[in-house]
Design a protein around this motif. Structure first.
Motif, PDB file in Angstrom:
ATOM      1  N   GLU A 186       0.901  -1.257   0.011  1.00 54.03           N
ATOM      2  CA  GLU A 186      -0.002  -0.115   0.091  1.00 54.03           C
ATOM      3  C   GLU A 186       0.773   1.246   0.069  1.00 54.03           C
ATOM      4  OE1 GLU A 186      -3.305   0.166  -0.409  1.00 54.03           O
ATOM      5  OE2 GLU A 186      -3.240  -2.037  -0.570  1.00 54.03           O
ATOM      6  N   ARG A 187       1.974   1.302   0.722  1.00 54.63           N
ATOM      7  CA  ARG A 187       2.966   2.473   0.730  1.00 54.63           C
ATOM      8  C   ARG A 187       4.011   2.185  -0.296  1.00 54.63           C
ATOM      9  NH1 ARG A 187       2.640   5.533   5.727  1.00 54.63           N
ATOM     10  NH2 ARG A 187       4.629   5.946   5.200  1.00 54.63           N
ATOM     11  N   GLU A 241       0.853  15.817   2.678  1.00 60.01           N
ATOM     12  CA  GLU A 241       0.674  15.685   4.384  1.00 60.01           C
ATOM     13  C   GLU A 241       2.043  16.291   4.771  1.00 60.01           C
ATOM     14  OE1 GLU A 241      -0.182  12.761   8.162  1.00 60.01           O
ATOM     15  OE2 GLU A 241      -0.100  12.119   6.037  1.00 60.01           O
ATOM     16  N   ALA A 291      -0.764  12.001  -1.321  1.00 61.47           N
ATOM     17  CA  ALA A 291      -1.448  12.566  -0.157  1.00 61.47           C
ATOM     18  C   ALA A 291      -0.126  12.659   0.781  1.00 61.47           C
ATOM     19  CB  ALA A 291      -2.565  11.462   0.145  1.00 61.47           C
ATOM     20  N   ALA A 292       0.610  11.355   0.937  1.00 59.40           N
ATOM     21  CA  ALA A 292       1.630  11.532   1.755  1.00 59.40           C
ATOM     22  C   ALA A 292       2.541  12.713   1.649  1.00 59.40           C
ATOM     23  CB  ALA A 292       2.414  10.179   1.720  1.00 59.40           C
ATOM     24  N   ARG A 349      -4.059   2.476  -6.028  1.00 63.05           N
ATOM     25  CA  ARG A 349      -3.259   1.977  -5.079  1.00 63.05           C
ATOM     26  C   ARG A 349      -1.873   2.484  -4.796  1.00 63.05           C
ATOM     27  NH1 ARG A 349      -4.888  -2.714  -7.705  1.00 63.05           N
ATOM     28  NH2 ARG A 349      -2.509  -2.649  -8.855  1.00 63.05           N
ATOM     29  N   HIS A 350      -1.414   3.306  -5.742  1.00 57.93           N
ATOM     30  CA  HIS A 350      -0.174   3.873  -5.671  1.00 57.93           C
ATOM     31  C   HIS A 350       0.064   5.123  -5.586  1.00 57.93           C
ATOM     32  CE1 HIS A 350       1.551  -0.267  -5.666  1.00 57.93           C
ATOM     33  NE2 HIS A 350       0.761  -0.450  -6.913  1.00 57.93           N
ATOM     34  N   PRO A 366      -1.972   7.424  -2.861  1.00 60.35           N
ATOM     35  CA  PRO A 366      -1.533   7.587  -1.560  1.00 60.35           C
ATOM     36  C   PRO A 366      -0.214   8.370  -1.400  1.00 60.35           C
ATOM     37  CG  PRO A 366      -2.306   5.447  -2.112  1.00 60.35           C
ATOM     38  CD  PRO A 366      -2.568   6.182  -3.387  1.00 60.35           C
ATOM     39  N   TYR A 367       0.629   8.335  -2.666  1.00 55.27           N
ATOM     40  CA  TYR A 367       1.886   8.839  -2.537  1.00 55.27           C
ATOM     41  C   TYR A 367       1.712  10.405  -2.676  1.00 55.27           C
ATOM     42  CZ  TYR A 367       6.614   9.951  -4.439  1.00 55.27           C
ATOM     43  OH  TYR A 367       7.743  10.584  -4.610  1.00 55.27           O
TER      44      TYR A 367
END
Length: 297
Positions: free
Chosen positions: A5-6, A149, A145-146, A138-139, A142-143
Motif C-alpha cells: 500500500e505504501r 501531508e 497524499a503523503a 493503490r499507488h 496515497p503517494y
C-alpha cells in the motif's frame, strides 16, 4: 511479492527543518502484480529501467542530508516510475523510452497510430481501465497524499517548506524526449515563476559552482496540488544531475565521483537552512524568479 500500500518512505529530518528532498525516480522495484501487466521480457525490462531510472539519487540525497547542519526531511519513492510516475506527465506510462508498447493501452491510443508495438504484437487485455485505475488508486493517490501531508506538516511546524526535487538525466538525449534536446550541462535547475525565488537559484548556483550549470533549458519543479499556486510559504527547486558524472557505461556507481556532488548539495542545504537559525521568511523578499521564467518563454 504482494502489492504494498505504501510505495514511499519518509526519512525524518530535524524537527526545526523546513527542507524536504524529494526523490521520485531512484527505484527499480516493480511489484509482481504490476510486472504481470508489462509486456517486456526481463532483458528488455532491464534495459528500460537502465534508461528511465534516476539511479543512486536516493544515495546522494541521504548522504547530503547526513552532512547538512540541519538535517532535512527525505521523501523517497520505493517503486519504479514504471509502476506509476508521481511527477511525470505520463503518470502511468504505456510506452517505453524507444516507443514500444510497455503495457495495456486504450483503444484511443491504438487508433492514434503510435509508431511501434513490442514484437511480437500483443493484444490489449480486457479491463485496461481497471488496471490503470488500480495503479492510480493503490499507488499514485496515497503517494501524492503523503507528500502533501509532509509539506503541510513542515509549513505548520516551521512556517515554511522548501522542496528540493532531485533527479538525474542521461548524457545523450533519449528518443522519448523526456529530458529535452537542449544543452546537456552537468547540472540543470528546474524553476517555477511562482515557487522559485531568486535567492534559492543564486544559492544553488553558488553551491554547484564547480559544475557546468544550465539554468534555462528545463523548467518546472514538483509542488503538491493542494499548495499549487496558492501557498506562498512553499519554495521549490528541481536539480537534475547528468548521470555520467557518477555512473559508468554499465550504469554502475562510481563511488568516488559522488563526493563533489554530495558536497555541493549539502552546501546548498546549509545556505537554505543554516544552523544558526538566520534563515527567515525575509530571505524570500526577492520574490519569484520571474526573469528566469520569462527567458524560457
Amino acid at each position: 511479492m504482494t502489492v504494498r500500500e505504501r510505495a514511499h518512505r519518509v526519512i525524518p529530518g530535524d524537527a526545526e527543518s523546513h527542507v524536504i528532498i524529494h526523490v521520485p525516480h531512484s527505484s527499480r522495484v516493480i511489484p509482481r502484480e504490476v510486472r504481470s501487466h508489462i509486456f517486456l521480457d526481463d532483458a528488455a525490462l532491464g534495459r528500460e529501467l537502465d534508461a528511465v531510472t534516476d539511479a543512486f539519487t536516493d544515495v546522494i540525497a541521504e548522504h547530503a542530508a547526513a552532512r547538512a547542519s540541519v538535517r532535512p526531511w527525505l521523501f523517497i519513492n520505493d517503486f519504479s516510475r514504471l509502476v506509476v510516475d508521481p511527477v511525470g506527465a505520463g503518470v502511468v506510462h504505456t510506452r517505453t523510452s524507444d516507443d514500444f508498447l510497455l503495457r495495456e493501452v486504450s483503444d484511443d491510443e491504438i487508433s492514434g497510430g503510435r509508431r511501434r508495438t513490442t514484437p511480437p504484437a500483443r493484444p490489449v487485455r480486457v479491463g485496461w481501465h481497471d488496471v490503470i485505475g488500480g495503479l492510480v488508486v493503490r499507488h499514485l493517490a496515497p503517494y501524492a497524499a503523503a507528500f502533501t501531508e509532509l509539506v503541510t506538516q513542515r509549513v505548520e511546524a516551521t512556517g515554511e517548506a522548501t522542496i528540493i526535487d532531485l533527479h538525474s538525466y542521461p548524457l545523450h538525449p533519449p528518443s522519448y524526449g523526456r529530458h529535452g534536446d537542449g544543452p546537456r550541462a552537468e547540472v540543470r535547475f528546474g524553476t517555477d515563476d511562482f515557487y522559485t525565488p531568486h535567492w534559492l537559484v543564486a544559492n544553488a548556483q553558488k553551491a554547484f559552482g564547480h559544475f557546468e550549470v544550465d539554468l534555462h533549458s528545463f523548467a518546472g519543479c514538483y509542488v503538491p496540488l493542494k499548495q499549487y499556486r496558492s501557498e506562498d510559504r512553499v519554495s521549490a527547486l528541481m536539480i537534475e544531475l547528468r548521470r555520467d558524472l557518477y555512473m559508468d557505461e554499465t550504469f554502475g556507481l562510481v563511488a568516488p565521483a559522488l563526493e563533489p556532488i554530495i558536497f555541493a548539495l549539502a552546501g546548498l542545504l546549509d545556505t537554505v537552512e543554516p544552523d544558526d537559525g538566520s534563515w527567515t521568511t525575509n530571505n524570500r523578499s526577492a520574490g519569484p524568479n520571474n526573469d528566469l521564467a520569462q527567458e524560457k518563454m
